[in-house]
Design an enzyme around this catalytic site. Structure first.
Site, short mmCIF file in Angstrom:
data_model
loop_
_atom_site.label_atom_id
_atom_site.label_comp_id
_atom_site.label_asym_id
_atom_site.label_seq_id
_atom_site.Cartn_x
_atom_site.Cartn_y
_atom_site.Cartn_z
N THR A 1 -15.44 20.11 5.24
CA THR A 1 -16.14 20.70 6.38
C THR A 1 -17.65 20.87 6.18
O THR A 1 -18.45 20.41 7.00
CB THR A 1 -15.49 22.06 6.71
OG1 THR A 1 -14.13 21.79 7.09
CG2 THR A 1 -16.20 22.76 7.84
N ASP B 1 -15.46 16.72 12.11
CA ASP B 1 -16.05 16.50 10.79
C ASP B 1 -15.22 15.56 9.93
O ASP B 1 -15.74 14.93 9.01
CB ASP B 1 -16.28 17.85 10.09
CG ASP B 1 -15.07 18.77 10.15
OD1 ASP B 1 -14.09 18.47 10.86
OD2 ASP B 1 -15.11 19.83 9.47
N HIS B 2 -13.93 15.46 10.22
CA HIS B 2 -12.99 14.65 9.44
C HIS B 2 -11.66 14.71 10.17
O HIS B 2 -11.50 15.49 11.11
CB HIS B 2 -12.83 15.22 8.02
CG HIS B 2 -12.58 16.69 8.02
ND1 HIS B 2 -11.39 17.25 8.49
CD2 HIS B 2 -13.37 17.75 7.72
CE1 HIS B 2 -11.46 18.56 8.42
NE2 HIS B 2 -12.67 18.91 7.97
N ASN C 1 -17.53 21.98 -0.45
CA ASN C 1 -17.34 23.33 0.08
C ASN C 1 -17.50 24.37 -1.03
O ASN C 1 -17.82 25.52 -0.77
CB ASN C 1 -15.92 23.48 0.65
CG ASN C 1 -15.79 22.89 2.05
OD1 ASN C 1 -16.78 22.50 2.67
ND2 ASN C 1 -14.56 22.82 2.54
N ASP D 1 -13.18 21.10 14.55
CA ASP D 1 -12.88 20.87 13.13
C ASP D 1 -11.51 20.21 12.97
O ASP D 1 -10.51 20.74 13.47
CB ASP D 1 -12.95 22.21 12.38
CG ASP D 1 -13.11 22.02 10.89
OD1 ASP D 1 -12.42 21.15 10.32
OD2 ASP D 1 -13.92 22.76 10.28
N HIS E 1 -7.40 17.49 4.34
CA HIS E 1 -8.38 16.41 4.38
C HIS E 1 -9.09 16.48 3.04
O HIS E 1 -8.68 17.23 2.17
CB HIS E 1 -9.31 16.60 5.59
CG HIS E 1 -9.82 17.99 5.71
ND1 HIS E 1 -11.00 18.41 5.15
CD2 HIS E 1 -9.26 19.11 6.27
CE1 HIS E 1 -11.17 19.71 5.39
NE2 HIS E 1 -10.14 20.17 6.07
N ASP F 1 -8.19 22.87 12.82
CA ASP F 1 -8.18 22.65 11.37
C ASP F 1 -7.18 23.60 10.71
O ASP F 1 -6.38 23.20 9.87
CB ASP F 1 -9.59 22.89 10.82
CG ASP F 1 -9.68 22.70 9.32
OD1 ASP F 1 -9.66 21.54 8.88
OD2 ASP F 1 -9.74 23.72 8.59
N HIS G 1 -3.78 22.59 8.75
CA HIS G 1 -3.57 22.91 7.32
C HIS G 1 -2.24 23.63 7.13
O HIS G 1 -1.47 23.32 6.23
CB HIS G 1 -4.68 23.83 6.81
CG HIS G 1 -5.94 23.12 6.44
ND1 HIS G 1 -6.00 22.12 5.51
CD2 HIS G 1 -7.22 23.30 6.88
CE1 HIS G 1 -7.25 21.70 5.39
NE2 HIS G 1 -8.01 22.40 6.22
P1 AMP Z 1 -12.18 23.31 5.00
O1 AMP Z 1 -10.98 23.03 5.80
O2 AMP Z 1 -11.82 24.01 3.73
O3 AMP Z 1 -13.05 22.13 4.74
O4 AMP Z 1 -13.07 24.35 5.81
C1 AMP Z 1 -12.73 24.82 7.08
C2 AMP Z 1 -13.06 26.26 7.19
O5 AMP Z 1 -14.46 26.45 7.13
C3 AMP Z 1 -12.63 26.85 8.50
O6 AMP Z 1 -11.36 27.43 8.40
C4 AMP Z 1 -13.67 27.89 8.80
O7 AMP Z 1 -13.14 29.19 8.72
C5 AMP Z 1 -14.73 27.70 7.74
N1 AMP Z 1 -16.06 27.67 8.33
C6 AMP Z 1 -16.49 26.85 9.31
N2 AMP Z 1 -17.78 27.10 9.64
C7 AMP Z 1 -18.17 28.09 8.84
C8 AMP Z 1 -19.41 28.79 8.68
N3 AMP Z 1 -20.48 28.50 9.43
N4 AMP Z 1 -19.46 29.77 7.75
C9 AMP Z 1 -18.40 30.04 6.98
N5 AMP Z 1 -17.20 29.42 7.08
C10 AMP Z 1 -17.08 28.46 8.00
ZN ZN Z 2 -9.91 22.01 6.79
ZN ZN Z 3 -13.40 20.69 8.63
#
Ligand code: AMP
Ligand code: ZN
Ligand code: ZN
Length: 408
Positions: free
Chosen positions: A70, A238-239, A91, A34, A344, A191, A195
């Site tokens: 994500t 993913d990005h 998300n 990620d 991102h 990731d 962040h």
């Molecule tokens: P974001 O950076 O907000 O786009 O999302 C990243 C977060 O998604 C990560 O910190 C993970 O904890 C969470 N994440 C990744 N895969 C899953 C999943 N299968 N179920 C729930 N949360 C997830």
């Molecule tokens: Zn993220």
């Molecule tokens: Zn991500």
């Protein structure tokens, strides 16, 4: 004459002995790191990914789909559909029937109705009788179309990375007939570090090496078990990630008052739902170019984002400029002054949002560098590798064809 016959017989026999036994189809392991930026390749921080890029296939970079978040992009990778088409458009979402979706709310993430507009690869494979297994992937804990991977684990942020790798190695070392044909593996470590501290921070750099090490552990396990000819590794992100400098954050209610339009999502790609009777006011205040962001109605979003037709996209969408963030006033006030962050969710066309694609294994050519492509193009290749007919998708099967050795 007899000599010649004997000689021919001996030749035939030798040919039989030296002809390779029919190769069982390889297992595809799709790994997501990620937030991994392809610009980390060649820096010395990711020797395993460098080795895959050098000896296998590397894309210049991969373009994420809009929005560069994500959940939408992970579902795109396993469906070949743009988020607007697969339905996981953000998300954070709101749906007239299902209510709210947040990635931390397992009741929502496990509810197949959020995912059912598409069929991820593991469902197609299971329906074709091929076993699959997921060591985390968005959507894998929902019974999409009534089907889950044969093996899956509920997402657990604290589940140790090494145990994730060893779980996958456990699946790969099963007898060929019981071995899953498609496996996913996911790591959030980079990731999160990016962040919290920014993508160029010492913490993020250490995380780049850490996630590279997880890939290394898997490669070493594959080699030690004599499985290098039986496993195709596809490593993606993913990005990417952009730096958000201190203070580059605005409060959402300065964009529009909450009694005119409600923010459905905050961050970098924002959705606003005007309150009943306040639609004209909301449009008047939000639409167009502002300092640090631009807003559109969902019908008039830039065509290159392929976004806005899905009813889950709120009526007004605002896109923050690179490195800017919009949050609730409370969140803005909680930030540690002076600390850089990473985010991102910015325009997928920006260099900072570029995603990783490298691959190696018996199906892949050696030392090939492909020009950049869209992440919808990964799915048709994955379907081809495991031998199932891809479902309707937005990807181009020709993009990754040159990456494959002939006959695979
Ligand atoms: P974001 O950076 O907000 O786009 O999302 C990243 C977060 O998604 C990560 O910190 C993970 O904890 C969470 N994440 C990744 N895969 C899953 C999943 N299968 N179920 C729930 N949360 C997830
Ligand atoms: Zn993220
Ligand atoms: Zn991500």
């Amino acid at each position: 004459m007899r000599h010649i016959t004997l000689f021919l017989l001996a030749c035939l026999l030798a040919a039989c002995v030296s002809a390779p036994p029919p190769r069982p189809p390889a297992t595809v392991v799709l790994i997501s790191l990620d937030g991994f930026r392809p610009s980390e390749l060649g820096t010395g921080r990711a020797p395993n990914l460098d080795a895959i890029a050098r000896d296998g296939v590397r894309a210049e970079y991969m373009r994420p789909s809009y929005p560069s978040l994500t959940f939408p992009n992970h579902y795109t990778l396993v469906t070949g559909l743009r988020p607007d088409h697969h339905g996981v458009v953000q998300n954070t979402m709101r749906d007239a029937v299902l209510g709210r979706f947040r990635i931390k709310d397992t009741r929502a993430t496990d509810d197949a109705r959020w995912w059912n507009a598409a069929e991820p690869l593991w469902v197609t494979a299971e329906r074709a009788g091929l076993p699959t297994a997921t060591m985390f992937w968005p959507g894998s804990s929902a019974a999409i179309g009534g089907v889950r991977p044969r093996e899956w684990r509920p997402y657990d942020h604290g589940f140790p990375a090494e145990t994730r790798v060893d779980t996958v190695l456990g699946w790969l070392t099963r007898p060929a007939a019981e071995r899953p044909r498609f496996i996913t593996l996911y790591f959030e470590r980079l990731d999160e570090a990016s962040h919290d501290h920014g993508p160029d921070s010492p913490e993020a750099r250490a995380a780049v090496s850490a996630v590279d090490g997880y890939v290394g552990r898997l490669r070493a396990g594959i080699a030690a078990n004599g499985l290098r000819d039986a496993v195709d590794l596809v490593v993606v992100s993913d990005h990417g990630m952009a730096e958000v400098q201190p203070g580059h954050e605005i409060a959402v209610d300065t964009m529009v008052p909450a009694d005119v339009a409600e923010p459905v999502t905050t961050g970098q790609s924002l959705g606003f739902q005007p309150l009943p009777g306040r639609e004209a006011e909301a449009r008047q205040q939000l639409l167009g170019r502002h300092e640090h962001y631009e807003c559109w109605t969902r019908e008039t979003l830039p065509a290159r984002w392929h976004y806005g037709r899905n009813p889950r996209v709120p009526p007004i969408v605002c896109q923050m400029d690179e490195g800017w963030n919009a949050q609730t006033a409370a969140t803005v006030n909680r930030r540690v002054p002076g600390a850089s962050r990473g985010d991102h969710g910015f325009d997928p066309a920006l260099p900072s949002m570029r995603a990783l694609f490298v691959a190696e294994g018996p199906s892949f050519r050696h030392g090939l560098r492909l020009p950049a492509f869209d992440n919808v193009d990964v799915y048709p290749m994955l379907a081809h590798l495991i031998g199932v007919t891809p479902r309707d998708n937005d990807g181009n099967p020709a993009t990754l064809q040159p990456a494959l050795v002939r006959g695979r």
